[in-house]
Design a protein around this motif. Structure first.
Motif, PDB file in Angstrom:
ATOM      1  N   ILE A 131       0.993  -0.998   0.006  1.00  0.00           N
ATOM      2  CA  ILE A 131       0.031   0.123  -0.098  1.00  0.00           C
ATOM      3  C   ILE A 131       1.035   1.212  -0.009  1.00  0.00           C
ATOM      4  CG2 ILE A 131      -1.879   1.215   1.243  1.00  0.00           C
ATOM      5  CD1 ILE A 131      -2.676  -1.300   2.409  1.00  0.00           C
ATOM      6  N   LEU A 132       0.711   2.204  -1.063  1.00  0.00           N
ATOM      7  CA  LEU A 132       1.678   3.173  -1.098  1.00  0.00           C
ATOM      8  C   LEU A 132       0.386   4.460  -0.930  1.00  0.00           C
ATOM      9  CD1 LEU A 132       3.379   2.512  -4.407  1.00  0.00           C
ATOM     10  CD2 LEU A 132       4.354   2.226  -2.049  1.00  0.00           C
ATOM     11  N   ALA A 133       0.874   5.200  -0.119  1.00  0.00           N
ATOM     12  CA  ALA A 133      -0.072   6.384   0.409  1.00  0.00           C
ATOM     13  C   ALA A 133       0.723   7.684   0.310  1.00  0.00           C
ATOM     14  CB  ALA A 133      -0.704   6.120   1.706  1.00  0.00           C
ATOM     15  N   HIS A 134      -0.243   8.455  -0.380  1.00  0.00           N
ATOM     16  CA  HIS A 134       0.324  10.311  -0.265  1.00  0.00           C
ATOM     17  C   HIS A 134      -0.053  10.677   1.110  1.00  0.00           C
ATOM     18  CE1 HIS A 134       0.575  14.194  -1.300  1.00  0.00           C
ATOM     19  NE2 HIS A 134       1.274  13.786  -2.417  1.00  0.00           N
ATOM     20  N   TYR A 135       0.981  11.561   1.490  1.00  0.00           N
ATOM     21  CA  TYR A 135       0.608  12.237   2.856  1.00  0.00           C
ATOM     22  C   TYR A 135      -0.652  13.178   2.841  1.00  0.00           C
ATOM     23  CZ  TYR A 135       5.687  12.393   3.541  1.00  0.00           C
ATOM     24  OH  TYR A 135       7.143  12.041   3.747  1.00  0.00           O
ATOM     25  N   TYR A 136      -1.354  13.301   1.667  1.00  0.00           N
ATOM     26  CA  TYR A 136      -2.897  13.841   1.856  1.00  0.00           C
ATOM     27  C   TYR A 136      -3.952  12.747   2.025  1.00  0.00           C
ATOM     28  CZ  TYR A 136      -0.555  17.824  -0.825  1.00  0.00           C
ATOM     29  OH  TYR A 136       0.045  18.815  -1.123  1.00  0.00           O
ATOM     30  N   GLN A 137      -3.480  11.664   2.353  1.00  0.00           N
ATOM     31  CA  GLN A 137      -4.562  10.717   2.603  1.00  0.00           C
ATOM     32  C   GLN A 137      -5.145  10.866   4.104  1.00  0.00           C
ATOM     33  OE1 GLN A 137      -5.965   7.930   0.361  1.00  0.00           O
ATOM     34  NE2 GLN A 137      -5.383   9.973  -0.554  1.00  0.00           N
ATOM     35  N   ILE A 138      -6.240  10.275   4.296  1.00  0.00           N
ATOM     36  CA  ILE A 138      -6.695  10.202   5.840  1.00  0.00           C
ATOM     37  C   ILE A 138      -5.836   9.546   6.741  1.00  0.00           C
ATOM     38  CG2 ILE A 138      -9.236  10.613   5.047  1.00  0.00           C
ATOM     39  CD1 ILE A 138      -9.490   7.525   5.787  1.00  0.00           C
ATOM     40  N   ASP A 139      -5.961   9.990   7.837  1.00  0.00           N
ATOM     41  CA  ASP A 139      -4.843   9.391   9.006  1.00  0.00           C
ATOM     42  C   ASP A 139      -4.874   7.785   8.967  1.00  0.00           C
ATOM     43  OD1 ASP A 139      -4.814  12.233   9.548  1.00  0.00           O
ATOM     44  OD2 ASP A 139      -5.693  12.005  11.488  1.00  0.00           O
ATOM     45  N   GLY A 140      -6.165   7.192   8.976  1.00  0.00           N
ATOM     46  CA  GLY A 140      -6.047   5.801   9.012  1.00  0.00           C
ATOM     47  C   GLY A 140      -5.589   5.156   8.023  1.00  0.00           C
ATOM     48  N   ILE A 141      -5.410   5.622   6.618  1.00  0.00           N
ATOM     49  CA  ILE A 141      -4.810   5.134   5.253  1.00  0.00           C
ATOM     50  C   ILE A 141      -3.171   5.317   5.636  1.00  0.00           C
ATOM     51  CG2 ILE A 141      -4.500   5.424   2.910  1.00  0.00           C
ATOM     52  CD1 ILE A 141      -7.457   5.604   2.846  1.00  0.00           C
ATOM     53  N   GLN A 142      -2.725   6.517   6.216  1.00  0.00           N
ATOM     54  CA  GLN A 142      -1.689   6.724   6.310  1.00  0.00           C
ATOM     55  C   GLN A 142      -0.765   5.710   7.212  1.00  0.00           C
ATOM     56  OE1 GLN A 142       0.286  10.797   6.595  1.00  0.00           O
ATOM     57  NE2 GLN A 142      -1.750  11.590   5.886  1.00  0.00           N
ATOM     58  N   GLU A 143      -1.736   5.502   8.394  1.00  0.00           N
ATOM     59  CA  GLU A 143      -0.991   4.477   9.479  1.00  0.00           C
ATOM     60  C   GLU A 143      -0.926   3.272   9.119  1.00  0.00           C
ATOM     61  OE1 GLU A 143      -2.618   6.607  13.666  1.00  0.00           O
ATOM     62  OE2 GLU A 143      -4.015   5.534  12.525  1.00  0.00           O
TER      63      GLU A 143
END
Ligand code: SF4
Length: 331
Positions: free
Chosen positions: A41-53
Motif C-alpha cells: 500500500i503506497l499512500a500520499h501524505y494527503y490521505q486520511i490518517d487511518g490510511i497513512q497509518e
C-alpha cells in the motif's frame, strides 16, 4: 453474490465497489490481504490518517513514484489520486495496480486537456516540455521531462539555458520556478483548487494572533501567499523544514493532510493550517479527491482487486520516457 455482481457492473459509474461491509475490522483484514496477495500500500501524505497509518509507505509524489518503480509486490494498492496510480501502472505494466476510488481525480491534472495542450505545443515547436507529475498519461506522453515540486528546479537547471521551455500544468509553480531558475518558461494556465483557496487577508490576521509562527507554503500556492512565506518547498521539503527548524510554531499553506505527519514527527511544535477564503466550515484546504479513499474502499479494492488501473500500452511506452528521465535525474 448478486449484490457483488451488481456492484462490479456499477464500478465505472460510481468509481468504487459499492457494497456493505458490516462488522469488518478493516485494519485486521487489510493486513491479512497484504500478506495473502503480496500487496504493497503506497499512500500520499494527503490521505486520511487511518490510511497513512496502515500504508507500507507514505510519501510525496516523487517518493511514491520512486517506490513504485522498485517494488517487487504483485499488487500495488495506490492510496492517492488517479494520476499517481496511473504513473505506478506505467512503471509496472505487468502488475495489478488498484485505486480505492476511480473518481479520485485532480483539479490540476484536469486543467490540462490533452487536445488543447497538444495544439499549444505545436505553436511552440522549438520548446522542450517539462510537466509537473500532476497530469494525465496523455500529457506525460507529450512531454520531454516529468518533474515533481521536489526536483523541478534540478530538472530545469539540467536543460541548457538557451533552450526555451514550456512548463505545465501549474501556473503558480511555474511562476515560482521562473523566479528560482531565472528562466522565462512559457506557462500553461492550470491550477490546483486547494492551493488557490487560501486567503491572504485571513492569513495575515492569523499571523497577528501567532506572531512567532513561521509561515511556510507549497509552491502551488498563489504568488501573494508565496511572497509572505518564509520557506517555500515541496511536501517533503515542508516536512523536513519543520523537523529541522529551531522554531516552535508554524502556519502551513498546503493541503491539510500533511499536518498529520507533521504533528506526529514534531509533537513539541505547534502546527496551524493556513486559512481558506471561504468560511471556516468548508475545509477548503483539504483535497476532496484525496479524501475519497476510505478504509472501506481500500479494503474492498484489495479483496476484489478492483477498480484496477489500465493504461494503453502504446501510450505507456511514450509516457514512461519523461518519467524515467526524471527518476534518473533524481538519483
Ligand atoms: S491537492 Fe490539488 S494538486 Fe493535489 S491532488 Fe488535490 S487537486 Fe490535485
Amino acid at each position: 453474490m448478486k449484490t457483488l455482481e451488481k456492484a462490479k457492473k456499477n464500478i465505472e459509474k460510481v468509481g468504487f465497489l459499492n457494497i456493505d461491509t458490516p462488522k469488518i475490522d478493516y485494519v485486521k483484514e487489510i493486513n491479512k490481504l497484504k500478506k495473502e496477495k503480496n500487496a504493497i500500500i503506497l499512500a500520499h501524505y494527503y490521505q486520511i490518517d487511518g490510511i497513512q497509518e496502515i500504508a507500507d509507505f507514505v510519501g510525496d509524489s516523487l517518493a511514491l513514484a520512486q517506490r513504485a518503480a522498485k517494488t517487487d509486490a504483485d499488487m500495488i494498492v495506490f492510496a492517492g489520486v488517479h494520476f499517481m496510480a496511473e504513473t505506478a501502472k506505467i512503471l509496472n505494466p505487468t502488475k495489478k495496480v488498484v485505486l480505492p476510488d476511480l473518481k479520485a481525480g485532480c483539479s490540476l491534472a484536469d486543467s490540462c486537456p490533452p487536445a488543447e495542450f497538444s495544439a499549444f505545443k505545436k505553436l511552440h515547436p522549438n520548446h522542450v516540455v517539462v510537466t509537473y507529475i500532476n497530469c494525465s498519461a496523455e500529457i506525460k506522453a507529450l512531454s520531454d521531462y516529468v518533474c515533481t515540486s521536489s526536483n523541478a528546479k534540478k530538472i530545469i537547471d539540467s536543460i541548457p539555458k538557451e533552450t526555451p521551455i514550456i512548463f505545465a500544468p501549474d501556473r503558480n509553480l511555474g511562476a515560482w520556478l521562473n523566479n528560482e531558475t531565472g528562466r522565462e518558461m512559457l506557462l500553461w494556465d492550470g491550477a490546483c483548487i486547494v492551493h488557490e483557496a487560501f486567503s491572504i487577508d485571513k492569513l495575515l490576521d492569523l499571523h497577528k494572533e501567532h506572531p512567532n509562527a513561521e509561515l511556510i507554503a507549497h509552491p502551488e500556492s498563489e504568488a501573494h501567499m508565496l511572497k509572505v512565506a518564509k520557506y517555500i518547498g515541496s511536501t517533503s521539503g515542508l516536512l523536513k523544514h519543520v523537523r529541522e527548524s529551531d522554531k516552535k510554531e508554524f502556519i502551513v499553506a498546503t493541503e491539510a493532510g500533511i499536518l498529520f505527519q507533521m504533528m506526529q514527527e514534531n509533537p513539541d511544535k505547534i502546527i496551524i493550517p493556513a486559512p481558506a477564503e471561504e468560511d471556516n466550515t468548508c475545509a477548503c484546504s483539504e483535497c476532496h479527491f484525496m479524501k475519497m479513499n476510505t478504509m472501506q474502499k481500500l479494503y474492498l479494492s484489495m479483496k476484489y482487486e478492483m477498480p484496477s488501473i489500465e493504461v494503453d500500452s502504446e501510450l505507456a511506452k511514450k509516457a514512461i520516457l519523461p518519467i524515467n528521465r526524471m527518476l534518473e535525474l533524481s538519483k
